[in-house]
Design an enzyme around this catalytic site. Structure first.
Site, mmCIF file in Angstrom:
data_model
loop_
_atom_site.group_PDB
_atom_site.id
_atom_site.type_symbol
_atom_site.label_atom_id
_atom_site.label_comp_id
_atom_site.label_asym_id
_atom_site.label_seq_id
_atom_site.Cartn_x
_atom_site.Cartn_y
_atom_site.Cartn_z
ATOM 1 N N GLU A 1 1.647 0.335 -4.871
ATOM 2 C CA GLU A 1 1.146 1.587 -5.415
ATOM 3 C C GLU A 1 2.332 2.536 -5.528
ATOM 4 O O GLU A 1 2.901 2.917 -4.504
ATOM 5 C CB GLU A 1 0.095 2.190 -4.492
ATOM 6 C CG GLU A 1 -1.189 1.392 -4.400
ATOM 7 C CD GLU A 1 -2.208 2.102 -3.509
ATOM 8 O OE1 GLU A 1 -3.281 2.449 -4.009
ATOM 9 O OE2 GLU A 1 -1.928 2.304 -2.318
ATOM 10 N N ASP B 1 0.845 -1.181 0.000
ATOM 11 C CA ASP B 1 0.000 0.000 0.000
ATOM 12 C C ASP B 1 0.894 1.250 0.000
ATOM 13 O O ASP B 1 1.871 1.311 0.753
ATOM 14 C CB ASP B 1 -0.882 -0.033 1.249
ATOM 15 C CG ASP B 1 -1.929 1.053 1.259
ATOM 16 O OD1 ASP B 1 -2.787 1.039 0.368
ATOM 17 O OD2 ASP B 1 -1.883 1.914 2.163
#
Ligand code: CA
Length: 639
Positions: free
Chosen positions: A340, A311
């Site tokens: 990400e 994340d």
């Protein structure tokens, strides 16, 4: 509450060497004779560990680590560290009480399900992976035949396994499955929902997904049963890991054991907020880096995890991500790592040090999500009402930058590597080709964030809301996924898209009720053509190495874009690409409501995808040099 008995004295600070060189975050080391406790905490703190009802003073070693030993067999005892009076289970608890408040002394071998010793990981080359991103509760809570709605164990049930294997995905990426804070595990009889991006104990499975969060071994055993069952079906398990922030600072276990060590601050002394959640961790600090490395290693060794999705990887520093990659390589180079490649705000570390998409070439064999193809197809993340290429071809009466969108889609199809036919200056976001290899690009058109695909199409294309809009909606949905699954990146899909999922227009459903987030399993019968197409598309990719070349050089050699106007994307995978049995494969994507004619190399071809239907056995023959592509659909041919 029992009065605690204080024994021993607190050692004075001594000259210390850095703990990160030697420490392995083994905060609780159990044996039947004694249990040792260790903690990284400030050298001038007062540290105790409360084991059962005994409070034991910890002593500081020359390696900056506090230690204490509890004599006797302490299996089943709870424990808490007290650092200057602040209680916590430490930062690396492996078993906890309900809601993760206290650690529990366990022998992890007691948590192994039957046959666990023969469980084998499922790891593939990155180009062969097909990722299915799911939330435990979305997937099973309303499935009519489940015994375990919303639980880890739902993924051990035959209906679940057969759905996944029938669809053809080979890696399940589960949304946060570590212990998080936003679901009260003592009230699981009441409907509660959260995605879980609020970590509490990073190295313990979430109690809310277990059948008994009060039993510390239950969540561990059931998580392993889930892994075991998926592995038996040939499906890899990928964890969503959220080391970049904690729910808050004051209550976090990091802060309760070593105030301010694990977080970044701005030059002005404020907590930096690159996560958009009020704080950001400091991966560049030796013990935070060590924590992340040890944590992924633990999930691999103890739970047989096959991959990690980071994340907001853009909050972490490059060196840490590379150290994680090296550590995982030493276990198995096929453990897949992606993240990400952005942050949600400014980080208190220079951009050139961060794990952002633009720096991916400095992080070999780590992949990042490509928003270029996603947003070119469906429209920008910043505005749900804006159309992408899929809608603009037919429904936009303004001047539209079809050429730029078309180029961005080509860039995504090429796996985000430099390609001689992609004019990078026209690509929506990346003005430099950021991926060194196509396996560094995660290609997708929807994920848990933002609207799911049908909602986004409806929100941006008014015409789809008309009484006759459903047919176009389905056509554009299938067309969008055709771009994803015929691309050279690693394909990724959101759970339920194969059931024409809707979240009823909710953009950020992180705490929405089941009525918004649950999959509607009756859609499998209602839209059989949708499931069949997804299944056919994934099978086509699996059977044809031309779609997963795995190297930038091979992509540049075998992927050729065919000339077309900018409302169509057409390409050829030529010369038995990747050893494919088919010499040439031609893919044409047509988003327009009218049929489009394109020129292809002359010859006779077999159609395997036409007008919303896929059949590898063939749907008839087509002759070049001009072929017609049905409205809002893909045409796939081979010679
Ligand atoms: Ca929890």
């Amino acid at each position: 509450m029992k009065k605690l008995m204080i024994v021993g004295t607190v050692a004075l600070a001594v000259a210390c060497r850095p703990a990160a060189e030697t420490f392995h975050f083994d905060e609780m080391v159990y044996s039947p004779d004694e249990t040792e406790f260790r903690l990284f905490a400030p050298s001038d703190a007062e540290c105790y560990v409360v084991v059962g009802t005994d409070s034991i003073a910890m002593t500081l070693g020359t390696d900056s680590i506090w230690r204490a030993t509890a004599q006797g067999d302490r299996k089943g005892d709870t424990y808490q560290f007290l650092v200057n009076g602040e209680p916590s289970p430490g930062v690396f608890a492996k078993a906890v009480t309900v809601n993760g408040e206290k650690g529990v002394v366990v022998d992890l071998r007691d948590s192994d399900p039957e046959g666990w010793e023969s469980d084998r990981p499922v790891r593939r080359l990155p180009q062969d992976i097909v990722v299915y991103e799911m939330h435990h509760r979305d997937f099973s809570v309303s499935q009519p035949s489940t015994r375990y709605p919303g639980k880890f164990l739902a993924l051990t049930e035959p209906w679940a396994i057969s759905h996944l294997t029938d669809l053809g995905v080979n890696a399940v990426h589960v949304l946060p499955s570590y212990d998080y804070g936003s679901v009260d595990e003592t009230r699981l009889d009441e409907p509660q929902y959260n995605w879980g991006y609020d970590p509490v104990n990073y190295n313990v499975p979430e109690g809310g997904y277990s059948t008994d969060p009060f039993d510390p071994l239950c969540r561990i055993r059931e998580f392993k049963q889930m892994v075991q069952s998926l592995h038996r079906a040939g499906i890899a398990v990928i964890l969503d890991v959220v080391y970049n922030h904690t729910y808050d600072i004051g209550h976090s276990n990091f802060q309760r054991t070593y105030p301010d060590y694990y977080y970044r601050k701005t030059a002005g002394g404020e907590y930096s907020n690159g996560s958009g959640c009020g704080n950001e961790t400091a991966s560049e600090k030796p013990m935070m880096r060590r924590f992340m490395v040890e944590s992924v290693k633990y999930w691999v060794n103890e739970y047989h995890i096959d991959g990690f999705r980071f994340d907001l990887m853009g909050c972490h520093d490059i060196e840490t991500m590379n150290e994680i990659r090296r550590t995982l390589d030493s276990i198995d180079p096929k453990i897949f790592v992606y993240g990400e490649g952005w942050s949600a705000g400014a980080c208190a570390l220079p951009a050139e040090q961060l794990g952002i998409k633009a720096n991916i070439s400095q992080m070999p064999r780590i992949a990042a999500f490509s928003d270029e193809l996603r947003d070119a197809l469906r429209g920008p993340f910043s505005d749900d009402t804006k159309m992408g290429w899929l809608g603009r071809a037919s429904y936009d009466d303004c001047e539209a930058d079809m050429g730029g969108l078309q180029t961005s889609i080509k860039y995504g199809i090429a796996g985000c590597v430099a390609h001689p036919q992609v004019d990078q200056s026209l690509v929506n976001y990346a003005k430099d080709a950021w991926a060194a290899e196509p396996t560094q690009s995660i290609v997708y058109v929807s994920c848990h964030d933002d609207m799911c695909l049908t909602d986004r199409l409806r929100a941006s294309i008014q015409a789809l809301s008309s009484p006759t809009g459903d047919e176009s909606l389905i056509r554009l949905d299938l067309l969008a996924q055709t771009a994803v699954f015929t691309s050279q990146g690693v394909p990724f899909m959101l759970s339920g898209e194969e059931l024409l999922r809707t979240k009823h227009g909710v953009h950020n459903s992180y705490e929405s009720p089941d009525s918004i987030n649950q999959l509607d399993w009756s859609n499998k019968e209602r839209y059989p053509e949708v499931f069949a197409y997804y299944k056919g598309l994934i099978a086509l990719r699996r059977h044809h190495p031309a779609f997963r070349l795995g190297s930038a050089d091979l992509v540049r050699r075998h992927l050729e874009f065919l000339p077309s106007d900018d409302t169509v994307v057409a390409f050829r995978l030529k010369d038995n690409a990747g050893g494919d049995a088919w010499r040439d494969i031609i893919v044409v994507l047509n988003p327009a409501v009218t049929a489009s004619a394109v020129t292809i190399p002359d010859g006779t071809y077999t159609a395997v995808c036409h007008d919303g239907v896929i059949s590898e056995e063939g749907l008839g023959t087509v002759s070049g040099p001009t072929v017609t592509v049905a409205p809002q659909s893909a045409l796939i041919l081979h010679d």
